[in-house]
Each structure stands twice: as structure tokens, then as C-alpha cells.
Design a protein around this motif. Structure first.
Motif, PDB file in Angstrom:
ATOM      1  N   UNK A 284     -74.301  -4.343-112.461  1.00 57.34           N
ATOM      2  CA  UNK A 284     -74.639  -3.983-111.083  1.00 57.34           C
ATOM      3  C   UNK A 284     -73.384  -3.928-110.223  1.00 57.34           C
ATOM      4  N   UNK A 285     -72.500  -4.887-110.424  1.00 54.70           N
ATOM      5  CA  UNK A 285     -71.265  -4.895-109.630  1.00 54.70           C
ATOM      6  C   UNK A 285     -70.461  -3.632-109.860  1.00 54.70           C
ATOM      7  N   UNK A 286     -70.239  -3.244-111.135  1.00 56.96           N
ATOM      8  CA  UNK A 286     -69.392  -2.092-111.413  1.00 56.96           C
ATOM      9  C   UNK A 286     -70.059  -0.774-111.022  1.00 56.96           C
ATOM     10  N   UNK A 287     -71.380  -0.777-110.888  1.00 50.96           N
ATOM     11  CA  UNK A 287     -72.066   0.427-110.401  1.00 50.96           C
ATOM     12  C   UNK A 287     -71.961   0.546-108.884  1.00 50.96           C
ATOM     13  N   UNK A 288     -72.008  -0.594-108.179  1.00 52.27           N
ATOM     14  CA  UNK A 288     -72.157  -0.567-106.724  1.00 52.27           C
ATOM     15  C   UNK A 288     -70.916  -1.006-105.953  1.00 52.27           C
ATOM     16  N   UNK A 289     -69.847  -1.414-106.642  1.00 59.76           N
ATOM     17  CA  UNK A 289     -68.701  -1.897-105.868  1.00 59.76           C
ATOM     18  C   UNK A 289     -68.080  -0.779-105.037  1.00 59.76           C
TER      19      UNK A 289
END
Length: 456
Positions: A284-289
Motif C-alpha cells: 500500500x505504501x509503495x502504491x500510494x506514496x
């Protein structure tokens, strides 16, 4: 009279890159001496070759293994930093990208848990070779096909990423047990793997930027050629040192052992759920950062922030030797409770509180530093609780809930837009808080430790 609005692009100060680099060097070379008054208990990158607790044969294998692992990390990193740009250049729409990612995760849900079982039955080294073959196939496919299928590439790369998540760890543990080395030498390899993976991803960004020149049309296929070369070299090194081991158990015996040791041990369930939560929150972090940083039309130089995040993960992995060497007197489960809570708090702030770019970059770096510490720590706990011959199946099975959650977020949030980014980040934060609860439960039951499957 016209009004000219100047566009201010936010970039991290170059001092930040220097600070992260110096902090990594300080953590590796200086902190052990400060904590141990001149005689570090845990080896560093500089004295890895003279570790007294490791046999010469294991040290030779360790260096070759880390080289192969670094090459594999560069291959993974090339697709992650270059894949979206390549698809956009080919005219693939955002919705098509999301659907292709969903197709990859659907295949992972169906096949992913079986890959770990396959690694346990036929040997992790052969599955690592399959990882190289998948990357080689995708690289050649993109070179010889003018309009390569996005679905085929996504499915193959998803399978390769799943294999990467467990096969190399299972391989090093199996070799460590075969050579009869001490536990501390294996823990050293765990943090070096986390450190080199992040460093290799930074290298893959540099490599992609170097290959793709200003003439994008003529150089767009060079990263695929680079992956083909890396996969060939990696496969060559794996096959060159091939020492086949006979299958020690049939599938029937494996299934009985898996039910007895995995399904009926509550601590392994807790460990598996914590790993699944980490995998979900990291995805989720690497998709939304990036969308979080460019919210409200802010202009940000993402290419300069990306290495800062990976550098922070490198820094976090260098803290792990302080815990395993006894310099910090805390059990693994104990400090993981606080680490998971901090990670959940960071994602909660990102989800529900607007912040300036500088503040977001700071908390994102802190989040990745925590990830760098958690990754080798979970590997150490798996060594304590999970039998080696069941390790691949346990890891791949624990990733299934995370893959299902990622698929749901991609489909509902990325394609249909029924879930906003803040809600997805909130779910990731809640999962990290539950992971902290799992570590707390494991800490409470820590007096009755599972058999350690390695020499102490």
C-alpha cells in the motif's frame, strides 16, 4: 496585463542524501564499537570475511549468495521503477495497468501458496532458477514483440516477485543448516540481505536512468535487455554451483508435517499474520506514496525522494545487529511491538492529517527505516519457530491474506474508485496495529519457545 505563476518543484535537500549515507556508515562501522567499548560482538560489512563463528565454506557460499541476491534485487527493482513509464509510453491506460496488476494478484492467490510448497519439496535453489527464467522470459518477450501482452508480463512478474519473497531466504537457511554453522552467522546474512536489497533497488534506478536517454523511442527497450543480461548471469551462477540434494520427504509426509507443525502452533499463526500485515502495508505504501506527495496539485521531484526512502530502509537494517549482538537488551518480539505501532501511527497520520511535503518525506523515511528493521527480525523469528523443511510453504501461505487484501484495494480503489486513498492507508495502519498485537502475544508465550532448528 497577464499574471505569470511560477511553478515551484519541491526537491529534497542534497544534504539529506549525504546524511543517510553517513548514518549508514556510522551505524555499520561505529555503533558496535561504541556499544561494546571497542570490541564489537557482531561483524560488519568490513570484517564479514573474518567472522570467527562462520566456517570458511559458509563464508564462501555467503558471498556468492549475496552476489546472486543483489542481481535478483536489481532485476526486481528495474521493473518496479521503470515498468509504469514503459507501459505509459506504449499507450497503456491507467485502467489497463490496474487490471493487469489485478490479474497478477489473482494468479498469486491461486498459485502463490503452492510455490512455497514446491520450494520445500524440490529445493529452493531450483525455484530461484525459476525466478531467473521468469525474468528472462519477460525480458525476451518485450524485446521481440512490438506490442507485448501486459497481462502475460504482469502475471510472470507477480509470480517472480512471490518467489523472490521466500526462495532466497529458504535457500540460505537450508545451506546454513547443511554446513552446521552458528545462529549468529545466519542473522548476519538476514540483515545483509535487507541492506543489499535496498541498495540494489537504488542501483536499478540509476541503471534505468542511464539506459533511457533523451531519445526515449530508441532506448525504451534497453532496460528489458538489461534484465535479460542480469537474469542470464544470475542463472549461470546458480547452475554453476549446483549441488543437487535428493528429496527427503514425499508430499504425503510433507503434508502431515505441515499440519502438525504449522496449523497447530498458535505462535506460527501469529508470526504469519504479522508478516502478512507487513507485506500488505508495504505494498500500500509503495502504491500510494507518490499520490500522497503530489496531492492538491503539488509538484514534487519523486526521482530524488525515491532513493531517500530506500536509503532509510538501508539505515533501518543496520540497526538490527545491535539487537542480535546483545548491545540492546530487548527480545525480538518486544521491540517489534513498538516498531509495528510506530509504523501504524505513521500511516494513520498520512491517511487522516494533511501535511507539508517535507513532513511527509520525513515520516515516509521513518516508515521505511522501520521496515528495514522488521524484515530481518521476522526472518530471525521464523528461524526460531518454523522448521526449515516447511519454511517456504509457511511464508507463501502467510502472504495469501495480504495478496487478497491488495487485490481488493486495487479493484475497488484503483479501478472502480469506491475506496479513497485515505481509507486504504487506514486499513494498512490497522493491520500494522494488529501485527503489534501478534508480537505482544508471542512475547507473552515466549517462555515456552519452539525448538530452534539451528545450532546456537
Amino acid at each position: 496585463m497577464g499574471v505569470v505563476i511560477e511553478s515551484d518543484v519541491w526537491e529534497p535537500n542534497s544534504i539529506l542524501h549525504v546524511f543517510i549515507f553517513c548514518s549508514c556508515c556510522f551505524s555499520i562501522y561505529v555503533l558496535p564499537y561504541l556499544f561494546n567499548y571497542g570490541s564489537p560482538a557482531t561483524p560488519t560489512l568490513s570484517d564479514l570475511s573474518i567472522t570467527s563463528s562462520s566456517s570458511p565454506s559458509f563464508l564462501r557460499f555467503q558471498k556468492s549468495f549475496l552476489l546472486i541476491y543483489s542481481l535478483a534485487s536489481v532485476m526486481e527493482g528495474l521493473w518496479s521503477v521503470f515498468g509504469e513509464f514503459e507501459l505509459a509510453h506504449q499507450g497503456v491506460s491507467r485502467e489497463q495497468m490496474v487490471v493487469s496488476l489485478c490479474a497478477g494478484y489473482v494468479v498469486l492467490l491461486l498459485v502463490g501458496p503452492l510455490l512455497g510448497v514446491l520450494a520445500d519439496l524440490i529445493g529452493p535453489k531450483k525455484v530461484c532458477l525459476v525466478f531467473c527464467i521468469l525474468h528472462l522470459f519477460v525480458g525476451i518477450w518485450k524485446r521481440i514483440t512490438t506490442s507485448p501482452s501486459v497481462w502475460i508480463a504482469s502475471i510472470c512478474l507477480s509470480l517472480a516477485t512471490s518467489i523472490f519473497s521466500f526462495s532466497f531466504e529458504t535457500w540460505i537457511v537450508a545451506e546454513h543448516e547443511k554446513l552446521g554453522c552458528r545462529q549468529d552467522s545466519l542473522n548476519e546474512t538476514f540483515w545483509l540481505m535487507a541492506f543489499l536489497e535496498s541498495a540494489s533497488c537504488i542501483g536499478s534506478q540509476v541503471l534505468a536512468n542511464w539506459m533511457v536517454t533523451s531519445n526515449v523511442k530508441s532506448s525504451i527497450g534497453l532496460p528489458s535487455l538489461g534484465v535479460v543480461l542480469l537474469a542470464t548471469v544470475c542463472a549461470f551462477y546458480i547452475v554453476k554451483g549446483w549441488k543437487g540434494a535428493p528429496q527427503v520427504a514425499s508430499f504425503k509426509d510433507y503434508k502431515m508435517s505441515f499440519y502438525a507443525c504449522i496449523f497447530y502452533d498458535k505462535r506460527i499463526w501469529l508470526l504469519g499474520w504479522a508478516h502478512s500485515c507487513l507485506h500488505f502495508s508495504s505494498a500500500v505504501f509503495w502504491i500510494l506514496w507518490a499520490p500522497s506527495l503530489v496531492a492538491d496539485g503539488r509538484e514534487v521531484n519523486l526521482g530524488l525522494i525515491f532513493p531517500c526512502l530506500l536509503g532509510a530502509r538501508m539505515l533501518g537494517s543496520t540497526i538490527f545487529p545491535l539487537f542480535i549482538g546483545g548491545e540492546i537488551s530487548m527480545r525480538t518480539e518486544e521491540y517489534l511491538v513498538y516498531t509495528f505501532m510506530l509504523m501504524g501511527l505513521i500511516l494513520s497520520i498520512t491517511a487522516y492529517d494533511y501535511q507539508e511535503v517535507g513532513v511527509l518525506v520525513t515520516v515516509f523515511c521513518l516508515f521505511n527505516a522501520c521496515v528495514g528493521l522488521v524484515l530481518p527480525s521476522l526472518s530471525k523469528l521464523r528461524t526460531m519457530y518454523v522448521p526449515n523443511e516447511l519454511r517456504g510453504g509457511m511464508i507463501s501461505l502467510s502472504l495469501a491474506p495480504a495478496n487478497a487484501a491488495i487485490l481488493c484495494c486495487l479493484w475497488q480503489g484503483g479501478y472502480y474508485r469506491n475506496i479513497c486513498n485515505a481509507t486504504i492507508l487506514g486499513f494498512a495502519a490497522i493491520s500494522l496495529f494488529t501485527a503489534a498485537g501478534c508480537m505482544h502475544q508471542m512475547k507473552r508465550s515466549g517462555k515456552r519457545l519452539h525448538r530452534n532448528w539451528h545450532k546456537l
